[in-house]
Write a protein that holds these residues in place. Sequence first.
Motif, PDB file in Angstrom:
ATOM      1  N   GLY A  13      18.716  19.748  13.283  1.00  0.00           N
ATOM      2  CA  GLY A  13      18.349  18.352  13.417  1.00  0.00           C
ATOM      3  C   GLY A  13      18.664  17.818  14.918  1.00  0.00           C
ATOM      4  N   ALA A  14      18.752  18.829  15.747  1.00  0.00           N
ATOM      5  CA  ALA A  14      19.064  18.333  17.068  1.00  0.00           C
ATOM      6  C   ALA A  14      18.027  17.758  17.649  1.00  0.00           C
ATOM      7  CB  ALA A  14      19.417  19.639  17.856  1.00  0.00           C
ATOM      8  N   PRO A  15      17.945  16.855  18.766  1.00  0.00           N
ATOM      9  CA  PRO A  15      16.677  16.240  19.176  1.00  0.00           C
ATOM     10  C   PRO A  15      16.040  17.111  19.973  1.00  0.00           C
ATOM     11  CG  PRO A  15      18.547  15.388  20.277  1.00  0.00           C
ATOM     12  CD  PRO A  15      19.115  16.261  19.062  1.00  0.00           C
ATOM     13  N   ARG A  16      14.464  16.979  20.110  1.00  0.00           N
ATOM     14  CA  ARG A  16      13.747  17.725  20.542  1.00  0.00           C
ATOM     15  C   ARG A  16      13.307  16.912  21.984  1.00  0.00           C
ATOM     16  NH1 ARG A  16      10.276  19.956  15.371  1.00  0.00           N
ATOM     17  NH2 ARG A  16      11.682  21.786  15.060  1.00  0.00           N
ATOM     18  N   LEU A  17      13.070  17.752  23.160  1.00  0.00           N
ATOM     19  CA  LEU A  17      12.848  17.270  24.480  1.00  0.00           C
ATOM     20  C   LEU A  17      11.922  18.203  25.357  1.00  0.00           C
ATOM     21  CD1 LEU A  17      13.070  15.410  26.771  1.00  0.00           C
ATOM     22  CD2 LEU A  17      15.267  16.555  27.314  1.00  0.00           C
ATOM     23  N   ALA A  18      10.557  17.695  25.559  1.00  0.00           N
ATOM     24  CA  ALA A  18       9.754  18.502  26.347  1.00  0.00           C
ATOM     25  C   ALA A  18       9.757  17.710  27.796  1.00  0.00           C
ATOM     26  CB  ALA A  18       8.325  18.423  25.946  1.00  0.00           C
ATOM     27  N   LEU A  19       9.838  18.754  28.763  1.00  0.00           N
ATOM     28  CA  LEU A  19      10.038  18.258  30.240  1.00  0.00           C
ATOM     29  C   LEU A  19       8.722  18.775  31.044  1.00  0.00           C
ATOM     30  CD1 LEU A  19      13.897  19.009  30.546  1.00  0.00           C
ATOM     31  CD2 LEU A  19      12.784  16.923  30.178  1.00  0.00           C
ATOM     32  N   ILE A  20       7.888  17.914  31.790  1.00  0.00           N
ATOM     33  CA  ILE A  20       7.108  18.326  32.488  1.00  0.00           C
ATOM     34  C   ILE A  20       7.208  18.107  34.143  1.00  0.00           C
ATOM     35  CG2 ILE A  20       4.406  18.086  32.545  1.00  0.00           C
ATOM     36  CD1 ILE A  20       4.681  16.380  30.118  1.00  0.00           C
ATOM     37  N   HIS A  21       6.901  19.194  34.739  1.00  0.00           N
ATOM     38  CA  HIS A  21       7.288  19.082  36.081  1.00  0.00           C
ATOM     39  C   HIS A  21       6.245  18.208  37.238  1.00  0.00           C
ATOM     40  CE1 HIS A  21       4.042  22.121  37.144  1.00  0.00           C
ATOM     41  NE2 HIS A  21       4.666  22.689  36.225  1.00  0.00           N
ATOM     42  N   TRP A  81      13.433  21.413  36.497  1.00  0.00           N
ATOM     43  CA  TRP A  81      14.356  20.736  35.504  1.00  0.00           C
ATOM     44  C   TRP A  81      15.734  21.449  35.508  1.00  0.00           C
ATOM     45  CZ3 TRP A  81      13.348  16.012  34.189  1.00  0.00           C
ATOM     46  CH2 TRP A  81      12.030  15.548  34.064  1.00  0.00           C
ATOM     47  N   ASP A  82      15.678  22.501  36.055  1.00  0.00           N
ATOM     48  CA  ASP A  82      17.042  23.342  35.925  1.00  0.00           C
ATOM     49  C   ASP A  82      18.466  22.817  35.660  1.00  0.00           C
ATOM     50  OD1 ASP A  82      15.307  25.690  35.651  1.00  0.00           O
ATOM     51  OD2 ASP A  82      15.890  26.554  37.850  1.00  0.00           O
ATOM     52  N   GLY A  83      18.432  21.925  36.808  1.00  0.00           N
ATOM     53  CA  GLY A  83      19.909  20.865  36.975  1.00  0.00           C
ATOM     54  C   GLY A  83      20.188  20.200  35.598  1.00  0.00           C
ATOM     55  N   VAL A  84      18.757  19.386  35.133  1.00  0.00           N
ATOM     56  CA  VAL A  84      18.919  18.618  34.137  1.00  0.00           C
ATOM     57  C   VAL A  84      19.049  19.408  32.951  1.00  0.00           C
ATOM     58  CG1 VAL A  84      17.936  16.735  32.768  1.00  0.00           C
ATOM     59  CG2 VAL A  84      17.550  17.021  35.005  1.00  0.00           C
ATOM     60  N   VAL A  85      18.527  20.651  32.672  1.00  0.00           N
ATOM     61  CA  VAL A  85      18.727  21.439  31.331  1.00  0.00           C
ATOM     62  C   VAL A  85      20.062  21.839  31.495  1.00  0.00           C
ATOM     63  CG1 VAL A  85      17.969  23.598  30.340  1.00  0.00           C
ATOM     64  CG2 VAL A  85      16.117  21.947  31.288  1.00  0.00           C
ATOM     65  N   HIS A 140      11.862  11.180  45.796  1.00  0.00           N
ATOM     66  CA  HIS A 140      10.778  11.479  44.914  1.00  0.00           C
ATOM     67  C   HIS A 140      11.188  12.487  43.798  1.00  0.00           C
ATOM     68  CE1 HIS A 140       6.875  11.043  43.227  1.00  0.00           C
ATOM     69  NE2 HIS A 140       6.336  12.263  43.406  1.00  0.00           N
ATOM     70  N   LEU A 141      12.367  13.439  44.154  1.00  0.00           N
ATOM     71  CA  LEU A 141      12.224  14.324  43.127  1.00  0.00           C
ATOM     72  C   LEU A 141      13.593  14.099  42.515  1.00  0.00           C
ATOM     73  CD1 LEU A 141      10.481  17.862  44.426  1.00  0.00           C
ATOM     74  CD2 LEU A 141       9.630  16.092  42.891  1.00  0.00           C
ATOM     75  N   THR A 142      13.790  13.035  41.746  1.00  0.00           N
ATOM     76  CA  THR A 142      15.229  12.932  41.455  1.00  0.00           C
ATOM     77  C   THR A 142      15.729  13.849  40.387  1.00  0.00           C
ATOM     78  OG1 THR A 142      14.271  11.189  39.738  1.00  0.00           O
ATOM     79  CG2 THR A 142      14.997  10.399  41.913  1.00  0.00           C
ATOM     80  N   PRO A 143      14.895  14.612  39.409  1.00  0.00           N
ATOM     81  CA  PRO A 143      15.603  15.555  38.644  1.00  0.00           C
ATOM     82  C   PRO A 143      16.218  16.514  39.331  1.00  0.00           C
ATOM     83  CG  PRO A 143      13.383  14.942  38.009  1.00  0.00           C
ATOM     84  CD  PRO A 143      13.478  14.394  39.354  1.00  0.00           C
ATOM     85  N   ILE A 144      15.843  17.105  40.806  1.00  0.00           N
ATOM     86  CA  ILE A 144      16.394  17.974  41.443  1.00  0.00           C
ATOM     87  C   ILE A 144      17.612  17.333  42.517  1.00  0.00           C
ATOM     88  CG2 ILE A 144      16.237  19.681  43.545  1.00  0.00           C
ATOM     89  CD1 ILE A 144      13.362  19.955  42.652  1.00  0.00           C
ATOM     90  N   GLU A 145      17.475  16.210  42.871  1.00  0.00           N
ATOM     91  CA  GLU A 145      18.454  15.353  43.552  1.00  0.00           C
ATOM     92  C   GLU A 145      19.525  14.756  43.085  1.00  0.00           C
ATOM     93  OE1 GLU A 145      18.786  12.414  47.574  1.00  0.00           O
ATOM     94  OE2 GLU A 145      16.459  12.998  46.664  1.00  0.00           O
TER      95      GLU A 145
END
Length: 253
Positions: A13-21, A30-34, A235-240
Motif C-alpha cells: 500500500g505504499a504510495p507510488r511515484l514516477a519521476l521524469i528528468h 533524481w538520485d539525491g531525491v530518491v 534550474h535543476l533543483t532536484p540536484i541542487e
Amino acid sequence: MLSFTHRPPPKPGAPRLALIHSLALDRSVWDGVVQRLEGEAEILTYDCRGHGRSERAPGPYTAHLFARDLAELFDHLAWETAAVAGCSMGGNIAQAFAAEYPQRTGALGLIDTTAWYGADARAKFKERADTARAKGMRGMIDFQLTRWFSDEFCRRHPDVLKRTTDIFAANDLDCYAASCELLGAADTRAQLGSFTMPVAIVVGEEDYATPVAMARQLHEAISQSTLSILPRARHLTPIECPDRIASELRELL
C-alpha cells in the motif's frame, strides 16, 4: 525500449511515484531525491526516449508521445495510478500525461518547468539544436552550467558538475534536436484548468530557463496547486536542493 529503475514498495500500500528528468540528462537527476524518499514510496525513474540508456529512437518527438511512453511503463509495472513529477522537460511530459491520463495521475509535481515557453519558443529551441550541431554538445556546457546551478553550488560540487556535463555531452545530436523541437511545441495552457489532482509547483528563485513568473502562471491556472520558490537555486533543483524537493514530494504523496 526505455531503460528504467523500479524500486519495489517498502510495504504493502505504499504510495507510488514516477519521476521524469530534464532535457539532455537522464534519470540520475533524481538520485539525491530518491535516496531521501527510499523506504517511503515505490519509485519509478527512467530515461526518456532518446536519452541516457534508452533507445536512441529517431524523432519527431512530442510531449504526448513521451506521455504515452510513461503510460506504457505504468502498464508494464501494473500501475493503475501514481504521483508523477517532472523537472523542466519532465514537467512538460508530466503535464501532458496528466492531461491525457487524468485517471492515472494521483498527484502532480511540476518542478522548474512551464506550460508554454512563449511565442518565440520554436525558433529559440531550433537555434539551440543548430548550435549543438555546429559546436557539439560540449560546446554548450558553459551555457548550460550557468542555467542549471547557482555559482555557489558550482564552486562546492565540481564532482556533480563533471558527472552532469558528461551525461549531457554523451547525447545523440539528432535525439537532442528532436527533444528541443518537443519543447518548442509544448503548450498545455488549455488543459491546466481541468487538473483536479493535487499539484505541487516548485521553482528556483534564480531560474533563468523557466523563471518564477512562469511558475506563478502555472499556479494561477491550476486551482489545486501550491507554489514553492527555493531561495538562490537555479534550474535543476532536484540536484541542487534534493532535501527540499524530497520534502515537497513527500507532502504531495
